[in-house]
Design a protein around this motif. Structure first.
Motif, PDB file in Angstrom:
ATOM      1  N   GLU A 140       0.979  -1.355  -0.006  1.00  0.00           N
ATOM      2  CA  GLU A 140      -0.131   0.367   0.097  1.00  0.00           C
ATOM      3  C   GLU A 140       0.986   1.204  -0.066  1.00  0.00           C
ATOM      4  OE1 GLU A 140      -2.283  -3.333   1.609  1.00  0.00           O
ATOM      5  OE2 GLU A 140      -0.357  -2.691   2.120  1.00  0.00           O
ATOM      6  N   ASP A 141       2.003   1.221   0.693  1.00  0.00           N
ATOM      7  CA  ASP A 141       3.015   2.226   0.632  1.00  0.00           C
ATOM      8  C   ASP A 141       3.320   2.799  -0.696  1.00  0.00           C
ATOM      9  OD1 ASP A 141       2.596   2.967   3.508  1.00  0.00           O
ATOM     10  OD2 ASP A 141       4.216   1.586   4.035  1.00  0.00           O
ATOM     11  N   MET A 142       3.679   1.380  -1.338  1.00  0.00           N
ATOM     12  CA  MET A 142       4.276   1.777  -2.574  1.00  0.00           C
ATOM     13  C   MET A 142       3.200   2.162  -3.600  1.00  0.00           C
ATOM     14  SD  MET A 142       6.347  -1.775  -2.691  1.00  0.00           S
ATOM     15  CE  MET A 142       7.530  -1.659  -3.657  1.00  0.00           C
ATOM     16  N   ALA A 143       1.753   1.739  -3.520  1.00  0.00           N
ATOM     17  CA  ALA A 143       0.707   2.408  -4.349  1.00  0.00           C
ATOM     18  C   ALA A 143       0.778   3.851  -4.069  1.00  0.00           C
ATOM     19  CB  ALA A 143      -0.006   1.523  -4.175  1.00  0.00           C
ATOM     20  N   SER A 144       1.097   4.112  -2.907  1.00  0.00           N
ATOM     21  CA  SER A 144       0.765   5.562  -2.347  1.00  0.00           C
ATOM     22  C   SER A 144       1.924   6.361  -2.957  1.00  0.00           C
ATOM     23  CB  SER A 144       1.104   5.830  -0.886  1.00  0.00           C
ATOM     24  OG  SER A 144       0.929   6.979  -0.279  1.00  0.00           O
ATOM     25  N   ASP A 145       3.208   5.697  -3.195  1.00  0.00           N
ATOM     26  CA  ASP A 145       4.272   6.601  -3.867  1.00  0.00           C
ATOM     27  C   ASP A 145       3.764   6.890  -5.317  1.00  0.00           C
ATOM     28  OD1 ASP A 145       5.878   6.161  -1.530  1.00  0.00           O
ATOM     29  OD2 ASP A 145       6.838   4.360  -2.496  1.00  0.00           O
ATOM     30  N   VAL A 146       3.250   5.882  -6.077  1.00  0.00           N
ATOM     31  CA  VAL A 146       2.876   6.044  -7.391  1.00  0.00           C
ATOM     32  C   VAL A 146       1.732   7.218  -7.633  1.00  0.00           C
ATOM     33  CG1 VAL A 146       1.967   4.879  -9.379  1.00  0.00           C
ATOM     34  CG2 VAL A 146       3.471   3.631  -8.037  1.00  0.00           C
ATOM     35  N   TYR A 147       0.579   7.078  -6.576  1.00  0.00           N
ATOM     36  CA  TYR A 147      -0.294   8.168  -6.385  1.00  0.00           C
ATOM     37  C   TYR A 147       0.408   9.424  -6.170  1.00  0.00           C
ATOM     38  CZ  TYR A 147      -4.248  10.724  -4.610  1.00  0.00           C
ATOM     39  OH  TYR A 147      -5.275  11.620  -4.339  1.00  0.00           O
ATOM     40  N   GLN A 148       1.382   9.654  -5.342  1.00  0.00           N
ATOM     41  CA  GLN A 148       1.755  11.017  -5.094  1.00  0.00           C
ATOM     42  C   GLN A 148       2.374  11.378  -6.245  1.00  0.00           C
ATOM     43  OE1 GLN A 148       1.223  12.878  -2.453  1.00  0.00           O
ATOM     44  NE2 GLN A 148       0.081  11.311  -1.544  1.00  0.00           N
ATOM     45  N   LEU A 149       3.312  10.394  -6.895  1.00  0.00           N
ATOM     46  CA  LEU A 149       3.900  10.908  -8.278  1.00  0.00           C
ATOM     47  C   LEU A 149       2.953  11.483  -9.457  1.00  0.00           C
ATOM     48  CD1 LEU A 149       6.451  11.119 -10.108  1.00  0.00           C
ATOM     49  CD2 LEU A 149       5.847   8.782 -10.712  1.00  0.00           C
ATOM     50  N   LEU A 150       1.676  10.684  -9.401  1.00  0.00           N
ATOM     51  CA  LEU A 150       0.944  11.080 -10.701  1.00  0.00           C
ATOM     52  C   LEU A 150       0.239  12.519 -10.226  1.00  0.00           C
ATOM     53  CD1 LEU A 150      -0.698   7.436 -11.371  1.00  0.00           C
ATOM     54  CD2 LEU A 150       1.070   8.627 -12.594  1.00  0.00           C
ATOM     55  N   LYS A 151      -0.191  12.685  -8.899  1.00  0.00           N
ATOM     56  CA  LYS A 151      -0.785  13.965  -8.532  1.00  0.00           C
ATOM     57  C   LYS A 151       0.175  14.903  -8.827  1.00  0.00           C
ATOM     58  CE  LYS A 151      -4.272  14.298  -6.842  1.00  0.00           C
ATOM     59  NZ  LYS A 151      -5.525  14.606  -7.586  1.00  0.00           N
ATOM     60  N   GLN A 152       1.329  14.747  -8.597  1.00  0.00           N
ATOM     61  CA  GLN A 152       2.417  15.967  -8.844  1.00  0.00           C
ATOM     62  C   GLN A 152       2.503  16.324 -10.316  1.00  0.00           C
ATOM     63  OE1 GLN A 152       5.936  16.689  -6.523  1.00  0.00           O
ATOM     64  NE2 GLN A 152       5.502  15.093  -4.871  1.00  0.00           N
ATOM     65  N   LEU A 153       2.414  15.224 -11.049  1.00  0.00           N
ATOM     66  CA  LEU A 153       2.225  15.348 -12.481  1.00  0.00           C
ATOM     67  C   LEU A 153       1.014  16.135 -12.962  1.00  0.00           C
ATOM     68  CD1 LEU A 153       4.111  12.307 -13.747  1.00  0.00           C
ATOM     69  CD2 LEU A 153       5.226  14.396 -13.503  1.00  0.00           C
ATOM     70  N   GLU A 154       0.170  16.028 -11.928  1.00  0.00           N
ATOM     71  CA  GLU A 154      -1.183  16.702 -12.391  1.00  0.00           C
ATOM     72  C   GLU A 154      -2.082  15.844 -13.264  1.00  0.00           C
ATOM     73  OE1 GLU A 154      -0.569  20.649 -13.595  1.00  0.00           O
ATOM     74  OE2 GLU A 154      -0.080  21.246 -11.643  1.00  0.00           O
ATOM     75  N   LEU A 155      -1.877  14.418 -13.004  1.00  0.00           N
ATOM     76  CA  LEU A 155      -2.642  13.411 -13.888  1.00  0.00           C
ATOM     77  C   LEU A 155      -3.858  13.261 -13.035  1.00  0.00           C
ATOM     78  CD1 LEU A 155       0.345  11.372 -15.169  1.00  0.00           C
ATOM     79  CD2 LEU A 155      -1.093  12.945 -16.454  1.00  0.00           C
ATOM     80  N   GLU A 156      -5.368  12.910 -13.657  1.00  0.00           N
ATOM     81  CA  GLU A 156      -6.563  12.704 -13.097  1.00  0.00           C
ATOM     82  C   GLU A 156      -6.852  11.150 -13.262  1.00  0.00           C
ATOM     83  OE1 GLU A 156      -9.347  15.635 -13.965  1.00  0.00           O
ATOM     84  OE2 GLU A 156      -8.234  17.162 -13.112  1.00  0.00           O
ATOM     85  N   LYS A 157      -6.760  10.843 -14.586  1.00  0.00           N
ATOM     86  CA  LYS A 157      -6.948   9.612 -14.826  1.00  0.00           C
ATOM     87  C   LYS A 157      -5.972   8.901 -15.718  1.00  0.00           C
ATOM     88  CE  LYS A 157     -11.700   8.908 -14.034  1.00  0.00           C
ATOM     89  NZ  LYS A 157     -12.184   7.562 -13.602  1.00  0.00           N
ATOM     90  N   VAL A 158      -5.960   7.634 -15.387  1.00  0.00           N
ATOM     91  CA  VAL A 158      -4.590   6.822 -16.040  1.00  0.00           C
ATOM     92  C   VAL A 158      -5.168   5.230 -16.081  1.00  0.00           C
ATOM     93  CG1 VAL A 158      -2.898   8.371 -15.172  1.00  0.00           C
ATOM     94  CG2 VAL A 158      -3.322   5.990 -13.979  1.00  0.00           C
ATOM     95  N   THR A 159      -4.470   4.831 -17.129  1.00  0.00           N
ATOM     96  CA  THR A 159      -4.576   3.187 -17.053  1.00  0.00           C
ATOM     97  C   THR A 159      -3.204   2.736 -16.643  1.00  0.00           C
ATOM     98  OG1 THR A 159      -6.216   3.263 -19.105  1.00  0.00           O
ATOM     99  CG2 THR A 159      -4.811   1.220 -18.615  1.00  0.00           C
ATOM    100  N   MET A 160      -3.380   1.866 -15.696  1.00  0.00           N
ATOM    101  CA  MET A 160      -2.096   1.141 -15.193  1.00  0.00           C
ATOM    102  C   MET A 160      -1.782  -0.176 -15.536  1.00  0.00           C
ATOM    103  SD  MET A 160      -1.365   1.503 -11.141  1.00  0.00           S
ATOM    104  CE  MET A 160      -1.438   3.450 -11.381  1.00  0.00           C
ATOM    105  N   VAL A 161      -0.500  -0.550 -15.979  1.00  0.00           N
ATOM    106  CA  VAL A 161      -0.056  -1.998 -16.201  1.00  0.00           C
ATOM    107  C   VAL A 161       0.927  -2.509 -15.195  1.00  0.00           C
ATOM    108  CG1 VAL A 161       0.870  -3.437 -17.923  1.00  0.00           C
ATOM    109  CG2 VAL A 161      -0.496  -1.615 -18.787  1.00  0.00           C
ATOM    110  N   GLY A 162       0.651  -3.176 -14.435  1.00  0.00           N
ATOM    111  CA  GLY A 162       1.713  -3.706 -13.286  1.00  0.00           C
ATOM    112  C   GLY A 162       2.110  -5.433 -13.556  1.00  0.00           C
TER     113      GLY A 162
END
Length: 267
Positions: A71-93
């Motif tokens: 969950e912490d790692m998912a939060s890292d990705v979320y914070q990155l995307l928010k700082q990039l001002e992205l609202e919607k994405v498609t994710m491939v893990g």
């Protein structure tokens, strides 16, 4: 290829940012980095903006010594995307990245147009797998990262590709050797302790793509294809092990692009 670094709380996250338009986020597996996707990013970025972060403790992203979770790692990705001002994405893990993707889908569902698990699973570790994680933690504590990577490499590829795809195998080896001991230990503990997220797959109301490798020695197809709903589509990549984006590059690109056409229907 454009590489960047961003400060997120006490971490520095390294990431690739290529292309423009609707955004697809690629998240790598254990002892990998954004470099896992270098062969497929150029083609995907012809039509999409592609963001590929290196998870904490992997690649050129910094590590933390304190225990942390998927969950912490998912939060890292979320914070990155928010700082990039992205609202919607498609994710491939991919693999570990799939665990992060499922945690992201659970915590931030409104941010996803859809998501894909590439050689990954919603199941938690079995007791046997947990013991294997603990042994690997002991191994790298005593001997460093090299013996772990040497043991991991043959399992990542379909058996026949270990010899026939020498450049790709060496590429993955080099990336693995650059994983910090702290990052590898932290990720092993996070994977060991992750929760069952089959309910996330079952209840998601966005398009989902599950991709398995026919010759995957780490996560067999029955563990990838753990749920069946109207939102889930599945794909088996023939002649691929756990590294389809390197073993069957064009087929994986075509499969992801077909899925992106569903998650971004106006494209």
């Amino acid at each position: 290829m454009h590489r960047h670094r961003m400060k997120i709380n006490d971490l520095t996250i390294s990431y690739i940012d290529e292309g423009s338009g609707d955004t697809v986020v690629l998240i790598h597996g254990f002892c990998g980095s954004a470099g896992y996707f270098e062969k497929i990013i150029p083609e995907l970025s012809e039509h999409y903006r592609v963001i590929a972060p290196s998870l904490r403790g992997h690649g050129k992203s910094s590590a933390v010594c304190d225990p942390y979770t998927i969950e912490d790692m998912a939060s890292d990705v979320y914070q990155l995307l928010k700082q990039l001002e992205l609202e919607k994405v498609t994710m491939v893990g991919h693999s570990l990245g799939g665990y992060v993707t499922l945690a992201f889908a659970e915590q931030y569902p409104d941010m996803l147009n859809g998501y894909s698990l590439l050689h990954s699973t919603a199941f938690p570790d079995s007791e046997e797998a947990k013991e294997g994680r603990n042994k690997n933690i002991e191994l790298i504590c005593e001997n460093g990262i090299e013996p772990l990577i040497n043991a991991l490499i043959p399992k990542l590829f379909a058996p026949k590709h270990v010899k026939t795809l020498e450049d790709e195998v060496e590429h993955v080896r080099e990336i693995g050797m650059n994983t910090s001991v702290t990052g590898a230990k932290g990720a092993l503990k996070a994977m060991r302790d992750r929760m069952d997220r089959n309910e996330v797959l079952k209840n998601s109301k966005v398009p989902i793509l599950l991709i398995a490798g026919e010759d995957d020695q780490i996560i067999p197809s029955e563990k990838v294809f753990s749920q069946s709903t109207p939102f889930i589509r599945t794909k088996t990549i023939k002649d691929a092990g756990h590294m389809g984006m390197l073993e069957a590059q064009e087929e994986v690109i075509a499969t992801i692009e077909e899925f992106l056409n569903v998650t971004f229907p106006t494209k």
